[in-house]
Design an enzyme around this catalytic site. Structure first.
Site, PDB file in Angstrom:
ATOM      1  CE1 TYR A  96       2.976  -1.196  -3.251  1.00 20.49           C
ATOM      2  CE2 TYR A  96       3.659  -2.897  -2.396  1.00 20.49           C
ATOM      3  CZ  TYR A  96       3.786  -2.182  -3.332  1.00 20.49           C
ATOM      4  OH  TYR A  96       4.895  -2.209  -4.185  1.00 20.49           O
ATOM      5  CD  GLU A  97      -3.680   4.884   0.565  1.00 19.49           C
ATOM      6  OE1 GLU A  97      -4.772   5.416   0.510  1.00 19.49           O
ATOM      7  OE2 GLU A  97      -2.577   5.184  -0.006  1.00 19.49           O
TER       8      GLU A  97
END
Length: 241
Positions: free
Chosen positions: A42-43
């Site tokens: 995830y970012e």
């Protein structure tokens, strides 16, 4: 059907950069069913997250609590994404055009005075540029599948296959688009072609929900209906959220 079809496209050995929303739902469904080795990135900097419910955002604490490692956002992009270490980028879209360009910025009018201002880019442009492949999951209608997006937030194939190479983009761009009606893949020019239908959907029905003259492949595949195990896993993820 759309979420299950998207989950099935992911395999046990993929490293997947996950967007929130439908992409996250599909990726977590894959990990909890047929692809337990799927690495979700995830970012926010979480590597190998294994949430037992759907995260509300990239900042949801469950992503860090269940991750193999948590690193800085610059490191996610500079070390993992941009050098090509991530296999699949899984994105959603507000608008998508025939060459797989994604708009999540503005709709209608011009940039400064649009009819609708959307959440924007986040890390999606970098994901679209540098992941090995990009999978897009989006509900299909003439509002979302347009001849040309109002704003290119994340570059697909531009106006044709050669434009990515001309811009020096590392990844292959969108190789798979999964909707609630069927499946599309780009041809040799980069234009999306209908290659699959979900049960009960017709080619005419997909064309009626597409804002351009959609090409149709020979030998259309029909998706297998969701299995009881897939439905149970999906419902469990949603119920826990």
């Amino acid at each position: 059907m759309m979420t299950v079809a998207a989950a099935r496209a992911l395999t046990d050995d993929h490293r997947c950069f996950v967007g929130i929303g439908l992409p996250s739902t599909a990726a977590n469904l894959a990990r909890t069913t047929h692809a337990p080795g799927l690495a979700l990135i995830y970012e926010s900097g979480t590597l190998g997250s294994k949430p037992d419910r759907l995260p509300a955002s990239i900042g949801d604490g469950i992503l860090a609590e269940t991750a193999d490692a948590v690193i800085s956002v610059p490191e996610v992009f500079n070390y993992w994404l941009q050098p090509g270490r991530i296999d699949i980028g899984f994105l959603g879209a507000a608008q998508l055009d025939r060459y797989g360009n994604i708009n999540t910025t503005v709709i209608g009018g011009d940039y400064r005075h649009p009819k609708v201002r959307l959440p924007g880019a986040g890390g999606a442009p970098e994901i679209a540029a540098s992941c090995g492949e990009v999978f897009v999951v989006v509900r299909q209608s003439k509002r979302s599948f347009v001849e040309q997006v109002d704003f290119i937030t994340s570059f697909g194939h531009g106006r044709g296959r050669g434009e990515r190479a001309e811009l020096g983009l590392r990844g292959a761009g969108p190789t798979l688009v999964i909707t609630d009606l069927g499946v599309m893949r780009p041809d040799h020019t980069g234009e999306l072609v209908l290659t699959g239908l979900h049960p009960g959907i017709t080619v005419d029905g997909v064309r009626a929900a597409t804002g351009w003259e959609l090409k149709v492949a020979d030998g259309i595949e029909i998706s297998e209906a969701p299995t009881p195990a897939e439905l149970a896993a999906l419902r469990a993820l949603k119920a826990a959220s």
